[in-house]
Scaffold this motif. Sequence first.
Motif, mmCIF file in Angstrom:
data_model
loop_
_atom_site.group_PDB
_atom_site.id
_atom_site.type_symbol
_atom_site.label_atom_id
_atom_site.label_comp_id
_atom_site.label_asym_id
_atom_site.label_seq_id
_atom_site.Cartn_x
_atom_site.Cartn_y
_atom_site.Cartn_z
ATOM 1 N N ILE A 143 -2.042 -5.290 -19.266
ATOM 2 C CA ILE A 143 -2.864 -5.700 -18.121
ATOM 3 C C ILE A 143 -2.270 -6.933 -17.449
ATOM 4 C CG2 ILE A 143 -5.113 -6.626 -17.443
ATOM 5 C CD1 ILE A 143 -6.376 -4.790 -19.527
ATOM 6 N N TRP A 144 -1.862 -7.917 -18.236
ATOM 7 C CA TRP A 144 -1.247 -9.124 -17.667
ATOM 8 C C TRP A 144 0.026 -8.769 -16.915
ATOM 9 C CZ3 TRP A 144 3.553 -11.431 -18.699
ATOM 10 C CH2 TRP A 144 3.735 -12.685 -18.103
ATOM 11 N N HIS A 145 0.846 -7.894 -17.494
ATOM 12 C CA HIS A 145 2.120 -7.515 -16.889
ATOM 13 C C HIS A 145 1.923 -6.836 -15.533
ATOM 14 C CE1 HIS A 145 2.616 -7.744 -21.245
ATOM 15 N NE2 HIS A 145 3.896 -7.966 -21.068
ATOM 16 N N ALA A 146 0.866 -6.024 -15.424
ATOM 17 C CA ALA A 146 0.647 -5.253 -14.200
ATOM 18 C C ALA A 146 -0.025 -6.057 -13.104
ATOM 19 C CB ALA A 146 -0.196 -4.023 -14.519
ATOM 20 N N TRP A 147 -0.923 -6.980 -13.467
ATOM 21 C CA TRP A 147 -1.783 -7.614 -12.479
ATOM 22 C C TRP A 147 -1.539 -9.100 -12.275
ATOM 23 C CZ3 TRP A 147 -5.389 -4.975 -9.477
ATOM 24 C CH2 TRP A 147 -5.530 -3.625 -9.786
ATOM 25 N N PHE A 148 -0.811 -9.740 -13.178
ATOM 26 C CA PHE A 148 -0.678 -11.197 -13.085
ATOM 27 C C PHE A 148 0.764 -11.684 -13.108
ATOM 28 C CE2 PHE A 148 -4.858 -10.287 -14.880
ATOM 29 C CZ PHE A 148 -5.671 -10.988 -13.999
ATOM 30 N N LYS A 179 0.819 -1.211 0.000
ATOM 31 C CA LYS A 179 0.000 0.000 0.000
ATOM 32 C C LYS A 179 0.853 1.262 0.000
ATOM 33 C CE LYS A 179 -4.261 -1.741 2.102
ATOM 34 N NZ LYS A 179 -5.246 -1.528 3.179
ATOM 35 N N TYR A 180 2.021 1.211 0.637
ATOM 36 C CA TYR A 180 2.893 2.384 0.669
ATOM 37 C C TYR A 180 3.368 2.728 -0.743
ATOM 38 C CZ TYR A 180 6.979 5.311 1.545
ATOM 39 O OH TYR A 180 7.899 6.334 1.528
ATOM 40 N N TYR A 181 3.762 1.717 -1.500
ATOM 41 C CA TYR A 181 4.268 1.931 -2.855
ATOM 42 C C TYR A 181 3.147 2.341 -3.801
ATOM 43 C CZ TYR A 181 8.146 -0.442 -0.677
ATOM 44 O OH TYR A 181 9.152 -0.786 0.186
ATOM 45 N N TRP A 229 5.043 -8.914 -8.193
ATOM 46 C CA TRP A 229 5.177 -7.479 -7.900
ATOM 47 C C TRP A 229 6.616 -7.035 -8.099
ATOM 48 C CZ3 TRP A 229 6.188 -5.180 -2.594
ATOM 49 C CH2 TRP A 229 5.947 -3.797 -2.586
ATOM 50 N N GLN A 230 6.813 -5.933 -8.807
ATOM 51 C CA GLN A 230 8.163 -5.460 -9.127
ATOM 52 C C GLN A 230 8.119 -3.991 -9.529
ATOM 53 O OE1 GLN A 230 9.306 -7.097 -13.180
ATOM 54 N NE2 GLN A 230 7.558 -8.405 -12.661
ATOM 55 N N PRO A 231 9.262 -3.280 -9.476
ATOM 56 C CA PRO A 231 9.291 -1.847 -9.784
ATOM 57 C C PRO A 231 8.830 -1.508 -11.195
ATOM 58 C CG PRO A 231 11.322 -2.508 -8.673
ATOM 59 C CD PRO A 231 10.578 -3.767 -8.975
ATOM 60 N N LEU A 232 9.073 -2.391 -12.154
ATOM 61 C CA LEU A 232 8.720 -2.079 -13.539
ATOM 62 C C LEU A 232 7.220 -1.917 -13.751
ATOM 63 C CD1 LEU A 232 11.235 -4.390 -15.404
ATOM 64 C CD2 LEU A 232 11.071 -1.917 -15.658
ATOM 65 N N GLN A 233 6.416 -2.458 -12.844
ATOM 66 C CA GLN A 233 4.964 -2.277 -12.974
ATOM 67 C C GLN A 233 4.562 -0.824 -12.783
ATOM 68 O OE1 GLN A 233 4.047 -5.251 -10.071
ATOM 69 N NE2 GLN A 233 3.557 -6.804 -11.609
ATOM 70 N N TYR A 234 5.419 -0.039 -12.130
ATOM 71 C CA TYR A 234 5.159 1.387 -11.965
ATOM 72 C C TYR A 234 5.788 2.206 -13.095
ATOM 73 C CZ TYR A 234 3.858 -0.093 -7.251
ATOM 74 O OH TYR A 234 3.258 -0.724 -6.180
ATOM 75 N N TYR A 252 9.859 -12.475 -15.831
ATOM 76 C CA TYR A 252 8.934 -13.581 -15.573
ATOM 77 C C TYR A 252 9.529 -14.888 -16.095
ATOM 78 C CZ TYR A 252 4.500 -16.138 -15.426
ATOM 79 O OH TYR A 252 3.517 -17.052 -15.154
ATOM 80 N N GLU A 253 10.087 -14.836 -17.291
ATOM 81 C CA GLU A 253 10.697 -16.026 -17.899
ATOM 82 C C GLU A 253 11.856 -16.540 -17.059
ATOM 83 O OE1 GLU A 253 10.917 -18.887 -21.047
ATOM 84 O OE2 GLU A 253 9.441 -17.290 -20.726
ATOM 85 N N SER A 254 12.710 -15.626 -16.598
ATOM 86 C CA SER A 254 13.894 -16.044 -15.838
ATOM 87 C C SER A 254 13.526 -16.566 -14.456
ATOM 88 C CB SER A 254 14.873 -14.875 -15.700
ATOM 89 O OG SER A 254 14.332 -13.850 -14.887
ATOM 90 N N ARG A 255 12.384 -16.116 -13.916
ATOM 91 C CA ARG A 255 11.990 -16.561 -12.578
ATOM 92 C C ARG A 255 11.328 -17.937 -12.600
ATOM 93 N NH1 ARG A 255 8.586 -13.320 -7.887
ATOM 94 N NH2 ARG A 255 8.294 -15.104 -6.509
ATOM 95 N N PHE A 256 10.513 -18.196 -13.602
ATOM 96 C CA PHE A 256 9.687 -19.400 -13.565
ATOM 97 C C PHE A 256 10.111 -20.502 -14.535
ATOM 98 C CE2 PHE A 256 6.701 -16.098 -11.995
ATOM 99 C CZ PHE A 256 6.471 -16.650 -10.745
#
Length: 357
Positions: free
Chosen positions: A230-235, A204-206, A238-243, A262-266
């Motif tokens: 929409i997928w990038h922001a909500w699904f 909530k702070y961010y 959470w990461q700085p690039l969404q802002y 996302y690819e490198s994480r999963f």
Amino acid sequence: KNRKLPWWVASALVEKTRLKKSQTVLNKHGLEPQHRAFQQHLLVSGLSDPDHTLHDELEKGNIVVKKGISKFTSDGVVFTGETEATEVDFVIFATGFKQAASFVDPDIVDFRYDRVGNDVPLYKYIFPMHENQYSSLGFINFLQSATFMCAELQTRYFAQVLKGERVLPPIETQREELLAVRNTLCAQYMDRQQLRVQAGLTMKYYDDLARQIGCYPSLKALLKERPTAIWHAWFTPWQPLQYRLVGYGRLENSEEAIEQLYESRFYGTCPRTGKQRTGAKNRAGFIGFIATSTTISLIGGLLFWYWLKGASMGDDIQDKLQENLEYASSDSVPHAMEFGADAQDVTILKAETTETA
């Protein structure tokens, strides 16, 4: 949106699922907490070496838990409840930290190291609250936070004020907001010095900073400016690039960068474990779909239930003030409800030091 749930409900969900197995091991070795999971910092173990976690080393006997130090000797320590000294090679004081900037005039903002308490008297945890409006002076990351995300958003907000694109509200409004945010969090967390500056540990702070800056990826903003994101922001995690997807400071390559993360994480090989990763759980076939759908339905049902019971569904930290205060009034855990006072652990330490002297 489980952050809209009352904190004790979200804590119970984590305690009964993700933390249950690991906490059982800790309890076995005398590390059973007297507080809820979300009333203290969560302990993360095994990030750098998954083959050597705290739990594994406790079970192997490589780590032995003691309840505290009664006193030091010339070559060792006497642990609480023991009479004989244990010889030790090193003592590491993992006692946390206290924000300080003693070079700043305390009449502007008191950041002397020897000040009473560990509260941070800054609006949005950035600006001194002074009648002369020292808005050209800002403090970055003077709170517990997701370090780099916090630093970036705070700096962007600070830059808008410096450029004259944003005017800070009146001092009284700033103080009211700071106290409301601070008391909301202190009514949740136990009374410890390092737990006075917890705002940066909640999304909530961010989100609040992003809305102030004009870069919050709301559904309305995404549909208007960047429906492909929409997928990038909500699904995605959470990461700085969404802002950086919409609004002020938008980056055109942010979608691509989020996809790469996302690819490198999963997918691919995990650099820590060497194991092959087959994708995010929400994409793991029929079973993954059912598991994800069940989780979403459970959280949605809980949100609706607590909304019917009058719980706040607001977007700001301070929207939870009243319900947190009500919970704290019947809680056995001590809470720090006086701004600027020493925390309980510091008060006890000072008393013990005085007695020893």
